[in-house]
Design an enzyme around this catalytic site. Sequence first.
Site, PDB file in Angstrom:
ATOM      1  N   ARG A 146       4.516  -3.683  -8.545  1.00  0.00           N
ATOM      2  CA  ARG A 146       5.090  -2.820  -7.518  1.00  0.00           C
ATOM      3  C   ARG A 146       4.646  -3.328  -6.146  1.00  0.00           C
ATOM      4  O   ARG A 146       3.566  -3.910  -5.999  1.00  0.00           O
ATOM      5  CB  ARG A 146       4.640  -1.376  -7.719  1.00  0.00           C
ATOM      6  CG  ARG A 146       5.006  -0.836  -9.096  1.00  0.00           C
ATOM      7  CD  ARG A 146       5.415   0.600  -9.015  1.00  0.00           C
ATOM      8  NE  ARG A 146       6.612   0.766  -8.221  1.00  0.00           N
ATOM      9  CZ  ARG A 146       7.856   0.709  -8.712  1.00  0.00           C
ATOM     10  NH1 ARG A 146       8.069   0.493  -9.980  1.00  0.00           N
ATOM     11  NH2 ARG A 146       8.884   0.877  -7.906  1.00  0.00           N
ATOM     12  N   GLU A 153      -5.215  -1.687  -3.768  1.00  0.00           N
ATOM     13  CA  GLU A 153      -5.757  -0.481  -4.402  1.00  0.00           C
ATOM     14  C   GLU A 153      -6.627   0.263  -3.389  1.00  0.00           C
ATOM     15  O   GLU A 153      -7.691  -0.207  -2.996  1.00  0.00           O
ATOM     16  CB  GLU A 153      -6.554  -0.887  -5.655  1.00  0.00           C
ATOM     17  CG  GLU A 153      -7.300   0.247  -6.308  1.00  0.00           C
ATOM     18  CD  GLU A 153      -6.479   1.509  -6.522  1.00  0.00           C
ATOM     19  OE1 GLU A 153      -5.390   1.435  -7.118  1.00  0.00           O
ATOM     20  OE2 GLU A 153      -6.900   2.585  -6.056  1.00  0.00           O
ATOM     21  N   SER A 154      -6.164   1.434  -2.993  1.00  0.00           N
ATOM     22  CA  SER A 154      -6.857   2.176  -1.936  1.00  0.00           C
ATOM     23  C   SER A 154      -8.298   2.516  -2.307  1.00  0.00           C
ATOM     24  O   SER A 154      -9.186   2.492  -1.451  1.00  0.00           O
ATOM     25  CB  SER A 154      -6.089   3.459  -1.599  1.00  0.00           C
ATOM     26  OG  SER A 154      -6.014   4.295  -2.731  1.00  0.00           O
ATOM     27  N   TRP A 195       9.726  -0.820   0.783  1.00  0.00           N
ATOM     28  CA  TRP A 195       9.211  -0.600   2.137  1.00  0.00           C
ATOM     29  C   TRP A 195       9.736  -1.690   3.057  1.00  0.00           C
ATOM     30  O   TRP A 195       9.591  -2.872   2.741  1.00  0.00           O
ATOM     31  CB  TRP A 195       7.686  -0.668   2.164  1.00  0.00           C
ATOM     32  CG  TRP A 195       6.958   0.423   1.461  1.00  0.00           C
ATOM     33  CD1 TRP A 195       6.186   0.300   0.332  1.00  0.00           C
ATOM     34  CD2 TRP A 195       6.863   1.803   1.855  1.00  0.00           C
ATOM     35  NE1 TRP A 195       5.636   1.511   0.006  1.00  0.00           N
ATOM     36  CE2 TRP A 195       6.035   2.447   0.918  1.00  0.00           C
ATOM     37  CE3 TRP A 195       7.404   2.553   2.899  1.00  0.00           C
ATOM     38  CZ2 TRP A 195       5.720   3.808   0.986  1.00  0.00           C
ATOM     39  CZ3 TRP A 195       7.102   3.905   2.963  1.00  0.00           C
ATOM     40  CH2 TRP A 195       6.273   4.518   2.030  1.00  0.00           C
ATOM     41  N   CYS A 222       2.230   7.597   3.344  1.00  0.00           N
ATOM     42  CA  CYS A 222       1.614   7.380   2.028  1.00  0.00           C
ATOM     43  C   CYS A 222       0.177   7.924   2.002  1.00  0.00           C
ATOM     44  O   CYS A 222      -0.687   7.467   2.746  1.00  0.00           O
ATOM     45  CB  CYS A 222       1.586   5.888   1.706  1.00  0.00           C
ATOM     46  SG  CYS A 222       0.644   5.518   0.214  1.00  0.00           S
ATOM     47  N   THR A 225       3.450  -2.060  -3.026  1.00  0.00           N
ATOM     48  CA  THR A 225       2.931  -0.795  -2.515  1.00  0.00           C
ATOM     49  C   THR A 225       2.102  -0.988  -1.254  1.00  0.00           C
ATOM     50  O   THR A 225       1.632  -2.091  -0.966  1.00  0.00           O
ATOM     51  CB  THR A 225       2.023  -0.140  -3.592  1.00  0.00           C
ATOM     52  OG1 THR A 225       1.057  -1.092  -4.010  1.00  0.00           O
ATOM     53  CG2 THR A 225       2.819   0.333  -4.791  1.00  0.00           C
ATOM     54  N   TYR A 261       2.015  15.435  -6.960  1.00  0.00           N
ATOM     55  CA  TYR A 261       3.201  14.641  -7.345  1.00  0.00           C
ATOM     56  C   TYR A 261       3.661  15.034  -8.749  1.00  0.00           C
ATOM     57  O   TYR A 261       4.861  15.087  -9.033  1.00  0.00           O
ATOM     58  CB  TYR A 261       2.892  13.142  -7.306  1.00  0.00           C
ATOM     59  CG  TYR A 261       2.901  12.579  -5.898  1.00  0.00           C
ATOM     60  CD1 TYR A 261       4.037  11.953  -5.386  1.00  0.00           C
ATOM     61  CD2 TYR A 261       1.785  12.690  -5.072  1.00  0.00           C
ATOM     62  CE1 TYR A 261       4.055  11.438  -4.095  1.00  0.00           C
ATOM     63  CE2 TYR A 261       1.792  12.186  -3.779  1.00  0.00           C
ATOM     64  CZ  TYR A 261       2.927  11.563  -3.301  1.00  0.00           C
ATOM     65  OH  TYR A 261       2.947  11.068  -2.022  1.00  0.00           O
TER      66      TYR A 261
HETATM   67  N1  GSH Z   1      -2.881   2.698  -6.576  1.00  0.00           N
HETATM   68  C1  GSH Z   1      -2.313   2.566  -5.320  1.00  0.00           C
HETATM   69  C2  GSH Z   1      -1.112   3.467  -5.191  1.00  0.00           C
HETATM   70  C3  GSH Z   1      -0.401   3.236  -3.907  1.00  0.00           C
HETATM   71  C4  GSH Z   1       1.002   3.809  -3.950  1.00  0.00           C
HETATM   72  O1  GSH Z   1       1.453   4.340  -4.977  1.00  0.00           O
HETATM   73  N2  GSH Z   1       1.703   3.689  -2.815  1.00  0.00           N
HETATM   74  C5  GSH Z   1       3.062   4.148  -2.779  1.00  0.00           C
HETATM   75  C6  GSH Z   1       3.367   4.902  -1.508  1.00  0.00           C
HETATM   76  S1  GSH Z   1       2.565   6.441  -1.386  1.00  0.00           S
HETATM   77  C7  GSH Z   1       3.985   2.955  -2.767  1.00  0.00           C
HETATM   78  O2  GSH Z   1       3.825   2.058  -1.957  1.00  0.00           O
HETATM   79  N3  GSH Z   1       4.975   2.960  -3.661  1.00  0.00           N
HETATM   80  C8  GSH Z   1       6.018   1.989  -3.689  1.00  0.00           C
HETATM   81  C9  GSH Z   1       6.431   1.645  -5.079  1.00  0.00           C
HETATM   82  O3  GSH Z   1       5.725   2.029  -6.020  1.00  0.00           O
HETATM   83  O4  GSH Z   1       7.463   1.007  -5.215  1.00  0.00           O
HETATM   84  C10 GSH Z   1      -3.389   2.904  -4.316  1.00  0.00           C
HETATM   85  O5  GSH Z   1      -4.044   3.950  -4.447  1.00  0.00           O
HETATM   86  O6  GSH Z   1      -3.585   2.113  -3.423  1.00  0.00           O
END
Ligand code: GSH
Length: 307
Positions: free
Chosen positions: A118, A136-137, A86, A53, A120, A183
Amino acid sequence: MGQLIDGQWVTDEQAGSISKSGEWTRTPSVLRGGLEPEDVTPGRYHLYAAWNCPWAHRVLLTRALLGLQEVLPVSLVAPKRTEDGWVFDPENGYIDQLTERRALHEVYAAGQADYTGRVTVPLLVDTKTGALISNESADLVRMLPPAFAHLAERPRDLYPAELAKDIDAWNALIHTKLNNGVYQAGFAESQPAYDAAVSSVFETLDTIEAALENKPYLTGDDLTEADIRLFPTLARFDVAYYSAFKCMRRRIQDYPNLWPFARRFYALPGIAETVKFDIYRKGYFSQSPKRNPLGIIPIAPDIDWSI
Ligand SMILES: N[C@@H](CCC(=O)N[C@@H](CS)C(=O)NCC(=O)O)C(=O)O
């Protein structure tokens, strides 16, 4: 894939959404908490991440640059998405070090029983209270350096006040046009949406290439958040985005300034350990009904990342 609704796992098609004209957008994060330095002790906070990720990669880079590996433990989910989102895969070394759970959605639901959103990575959890702090990164990259300064092997300010305006501008450009831009190219479902996304990716790379003409990092002599945002996309570009997301106008290796920048960053202490080219190639080429129906993973060229 799926998401949590009131703490219950519900499967769905894909993260983000496709508009009528075929453009893809990412769903925003919902956990936006902060950290106080006085609460930060070794091992109190725990990070969840995935090698593949790029958003989690920002946080792993920050952790490495500051030398926080000992004080901020990380659990890695297996680098592939499943019906359960995940998941961990203990047999292959992907273990929930904190609670030995099976899937990341269980970690979310344990931290917040009514969580809706989500599931994430990245995710930061407070092991003392069990609370989910942030997923949030951008917030994590901002909050870790001041909050962990007293524990860092290499404390550093990645967002110095005098450069804030400049960093904000780079951050916004890189996030929208590059980190998400690739993306948008790869997930586009119409030719115009694809054309627009790819043009924008390469315009942005050109802008960055020009900015790196006379300085080692985007805002000058020192590495900042802006460089941290740039690197994950560069690391994935030639092995994955170039072909899997059809961003084929140029490779990063073809840019006289960007390529040395990428290798210089890669050579910094702790960074190479966060970069997994093979996982990127396999991940972005994993089977997908729309993008790779047969799931054939191409053999990539060897790329020499040494300085
Ligand atoms: N806004 C989040 C986005 C993080 C994100 O989209 N992570 C993806 C992996 S690259 C994820 O875990 N997606 C799983 C999902 O949306 O179900 C950040 O920047 O931390």
